[in-house]
Write an enzyme that holds these catalytic residues in place. Structure first.
Site, PDB file in Angstrom:
ATOM      1  N   CYS A 141       3.398   1.731   2.743  1.00 38.67           N
ATOM      2  CA  CYS A 141       4.690   1.048   2.587  1.00 38.67           C
ATOM      3  C   CYS A 141       5.655   1.914   1.791  1.00 38.67           C
ATOM      4  O   CYS A 141       6.829   2.047   2.145  1.00 38.67           O
ATOM      5  CB  CYS A 141       4.496  -0.290   1.877  1.00 38.67           C
ATOM      6  SG  CYS A 141       3.423  -1.455   2.748  1.00 38.67           S
ATOM      7  N   CYS A 186       0.851  -1.187   0.000  1.00 41.94           N
ATOM      8  CA  CYS A 186       0.000   0.000   0.000  1.00 41.94           C
ATOM      9  C   CYS A 186       0.887   1.237   0.000  1.00 41.94           C
ATOM     10  O   CYS A 186       2.111   1.145   0.101  1.00 41.94           O
ATOM     11  CB  CYS A 186      -0.954   0.014   1.207  1.00 41.94           C
ATOM     12  SG  CYS A 186      -0.118   0.191   2.800  1.00 41.94           S
ATOM     13  N   ASP A 223      -3.588  11.588 -32.154  1.00 40.08           N
ATOM     14  CA  ASP A 223      -2.573  11.305 -33.167  1.00 40.08           C
ATOM     15  C   ASP A 223      -3.288  11.128 -34.507  1.00 40.08           C
ATOM     16  O   ASP A 223      -4.484  10.836 -34.552  1.00 40.08           O
ATOM     17  CB  ASP A 223      -1.821  10.028 -32.777  1.00 40.08           C
ATOM     18  CG  ASP A 223      -0.899   9.544 -33.881  1.00 40.08           C
ATOM     19  OD1 ASP A 223      -0.089  10.351 -34.360  1.00 40.08           O
ATOM     20  OD2 ASP A 223      -1.008   8.368 -34.256  1.00 40.08           O
TER      21      ASP A 223
END
Length: 745
Positions: free
Chosen positions: A22, A19, A438
């Site tokens: 961490c 998570c 594009d």
């Protein structure tokens, strides 16, 4: 004398993060070192570090925090990929075991808890035997992370998951073996529910394990697929190359061994190994994947070439001018990687608050137990109330809020031609106000077709097309193949050409049914003393201004006609652009093609602004300029050259017909080629984000409302488990509403 360690950029693959808490813990630990500036990305599981200390010291610091670290080179994504693949396999194995063992166990446990008359001698041992593998081995990743976090004075969502599973299991064991539930009768279902000592909820422990494992597996698979952009880019180049020695002999060596100044050979169909300059030979080079130019460029001595492009015909000898990390392809890898790392700062709401939520819940559970023990003097009553607090707050719904909505949206999106890859796409879709498209392969099909044909008074349309098609049929050039295909479609079987000659950079010649035919550029005709009549000159200027490519045809020394080929605009492109405008979005055409072609396509489909003749790095810079203007940008593309822009944009959408690189860099994959899927994708992303936010609001709101009730001792742990399950059911049901999402506005 004090040695000075030069500050350099280091990248580490971080293992073991579950998570955002961490990632924050690893980042704090790294930044405690003198001379270190670190940024840890949870989404990509990478740490980018500016360090004046040895790499070994950085690895030690990460490992001291309870995680693993592997140094990476810029072009080496294998360790991180292997780590991600192993994580997916590990979660899958644990989930399968949890489902095979846990589902029957949960059903048995719940039935025996509610209907005591069905209990049989030894039933607690059977239930416990089925439960142990699930709450032990299957849930071990949560327990291990909770232990690691606790050892370093922290907590995460794994802490609540682990505590909830352990507490539910321990209380159930106590109830079955020491409270007398296994042998004493109860007062029926309501007596069981209302009496704290009669509650068994091993099914809750198993359910939490299964749900959270499923969420983690979905997340791990999504994160691994996101890294495909870098792997595909790295695989785009050649593996080996034929180098010319001083004596002119060829020898094949790995591309890594190529040095600046080396001369190497490129044969038809081969990938050019590195950036360089042509010293001998001539051929057409397909650079569409790198530059966006839809028509192959004729290349000869003195012309630069880019590594990763393809030689379509003819043999080239190239002198290497840039190798390794200095090539344009390597720079594309770096651009995509940097953009992905910056964009991944958007994190799940559940993870952002976990640093506060988890300690508060644990403190409240312990406090509830202590208060009730002091007031009631009953350990059972106190433990029941404390456990109810812990279970009611177990973040199962939080873990389901995002993955379930993403899974349902992905399934519905696949039916509509849309695949949502990440939460970042949803976060960004909410505020999109500009859509950049594009040209080649996105607005257009990327395939040349006949766009016009004019003939002189002395010739006919069928004759000119038939003879030109016969000559072009013998050529490998993309333009020649387009002319030949149009001739076959309109005139049927083509006559045989004799005396065919390919004229690199000019065109081709041959004899068709006794007539000398020239097909190619106006310069080719001029070299043979042939000029176009005034009306064809005017037509040529008009066609070229509209972005078409012109091919001149001459027969027996006289001009016969003029053929135009062009990239075809996709069906529904104009309607898709109109739908985007109806959503209040500004549209921009961004392409590496020439300005005339870009403006013609933009005018045909109704696009607002045009940015043409840009290189891949310039595309990313153009996206960044729009963002600096305060715009939230979505980019739609399909080629390698679009990958940096797709990654840099707030929302990247790639056509499934595009390159693996573009698909990897994008947040949304469009699995239909009709462009009306673009506004549909934006609407689906916004609807999914609304659903996720509703799920998170319910998950947190339910906890806020239920925690005080549980703390006051008014909530039996069994009811708390049922409420937790209902919360999860609500989240899943709310997510399932996305199955009714329609493509219509």
């Amino acid at each position: 004398m004090t040695s000075v360690v030069e500050t350099r950029s280091v990248e580490l693959a971080i293992g073991g993060m579950t998570c955002a808490a961490c990632a924050a813990r690893v980042e704090r630990r790294l930044n405690k070192l003198d001379g270190v500036s670190a940024r840890v990305n949870f989404a990509t599981e990478r740490a980018t570090v500016e360090a004046a200390v040895p790499v070994e010291r950085l690895v030690e610091q990460v490992e001291a925090a309870g995680y693993s670290a592997t140094p990476l080179r810029r072009d080496d994504a294998d360790p991180a990929d292997r780590q991600a693949a192993e994580r997916v396999r590990g979660l899958w194995r644990r989930l399968v075991v949890a489902l095979l063992v846990g589902v029957p166990m949960a059903d048995l446990s719940f039935t025996l808890a509610l209907v005591p008359s069905l209990r049989f001698p030894g039933w607690p041992w059977l239930v416990l035997a089925l439960t142990a593998p699930v709450v032990g081995w299957c849930a071990w990743p949560f327990h291990r992370k909770a232990i690691v976090a606790a050892r370093h004075g922290g907590s995460s969502m794994d802490t609540l998951v682990s505590l909830g599973i352990i507490a539910a299991t321990c209380w159930s064991v106590y109830t079955m073996f020491w409270h007398g539930t296994a042998s004493q009768p109860t007062d029926g279902v309501w007596g069981l529910v209302l009496r704290p000592g009669g509650s068994i909820y091993l099914d809750v422990a198993v359910g939490v394990t299964i749900f959270v494992l499923a969420g983690r597996l979905f997340e791990a698979k999504a994160k691994r697929s996101a890294g495909g952009a870098l792997r595909a880019l790295a695989a785009l180049g050649a593996n080996d190359v034929a180098v010319l020695g001083e004596d002119g002999a060829e020898r094949r060596i790995p591309v890594d061994a190529l040095r600046v100044g080396d001369r190497f050979v490129v044969r038809p169909g081969e990938t050019i190994a590195t950036d360089g300059e042509v010293t001998d030979g001539a051929c057409a080079v397909d650079a569409s994947s790198m530059t966006g130019e839809s028509i192959p460029a004729e290349t000869g001595p003195g012309d630069p070439v880019v590594g990763g492009t393809i030689a379509l015909g003819g043999r080239l000898v190239v002198r290497a001018t840039r190798v390794g990390a200095d090539t344009q392809l390597a720079q594309l890898v770096h651009l995509v990687e940097r953009a992905q790392n910056e964009k991944a700062a958007v994190q799940r709401l559940a993870d952002r608050v976990s640093g506060v939520f988890v300690p508060v819940v644990i403190t409240l559970a312990v406090g509830t137990f202590a208060v009730w023990l002091g007031l009631a003097g009953s350990p059972e009553r106190a433990f029941s109330a404390g456990l109810a607090v812990l279970i009611i707050a177990c973040p199962c719904a939080l873990g389901l809020a995002t993955p379930t909505a993403l899974m349902v949206a992905s399934g519905r999106g696949a039916q509509l031609g849309v695949f949502l890859k990440s939460l970042q796409a949803l976060e960004s879709a909410r505020a999109i106000d500009t859509v950049v498209l594009d040209k080649t392969g996105t607005l257009t099909t990327g395939q040349l077709t006949l766009a016009g044909l004019e003939v002189t008074a002395a010739a006919t349309r069928e004759q000119v097309l038939r003879e030109a098609g016969a000559v072009e049929h013998a050529s490998e050039h993309v333009i020649a193949q387009a002319v030949a295909a149009a001739a076959r479609a309109e005139c049927g079987e083509l006559p045989v050409v004799t005396g065919f000659r390919a004229l690199p950079g000019l065109g081709a010649s041959g004899v068709v049914e006794g007539r000398d035919i020239l097909v190619g550029s106006v310069r080719l005709l001029a070299d043979h003393g042939i000029s176009l009549p005034a009306d064809l000159v005017e037509t040529r200027e008009k066609w070229e201004a509209a972005g078409r490519t012109c091919v001149a045809v001459a027969a027996d020394g006289a001009a016969a006609g003029l053929i135009a080929v062009a990239d075809t605009v996709r069906p529904h492109a104009a309607q898709a652009v109109a739908d985007l405008h109806a959503l209040g979005l500004r549209t921009v055409l961004l392409t590496g093609d020439n300005a005339a072609t870009a403006r013609a396509v933009a005018a045909e489909v109704g696009i607002d602004d045009v940015v043409a003749e840009v290189l891949p790095a310039d595309k990313a810079a153009a996206i960044e300029r729009l963002r600096h203007e305060g715009r939230v940008v979505a980019m739609v593309g399909d080629g390698v050259n679009d990958a940096p822009a797709l990654a840099r944009a707030d929302l990247g959408l790639a056509l499934v017909t595009g390159t693996d690189v573009a698909l990897g860099a994008a947040d949304v994959i469009l699995v239909r080629t009709e462009l009306d899927v673009v506004p549909c994708a934006i609407r689906l992303a916004r609807a999914t984000l609304r659903t996720i936010r509703g799920n998170l609001w319910w998950a947190f709101g339910y906890n806020v409302a239920a925690l005080p009730i549980a703390a006051l001792g008014l909530l039996n742990p069994l009811i708390a488990g049922a409420a937790m399950a209902f919360s999860s059911l609500f989240v899943v049901s709310n997510s399932l509403r996305l199955r009714r999402f329609g493509a219509a506005r």
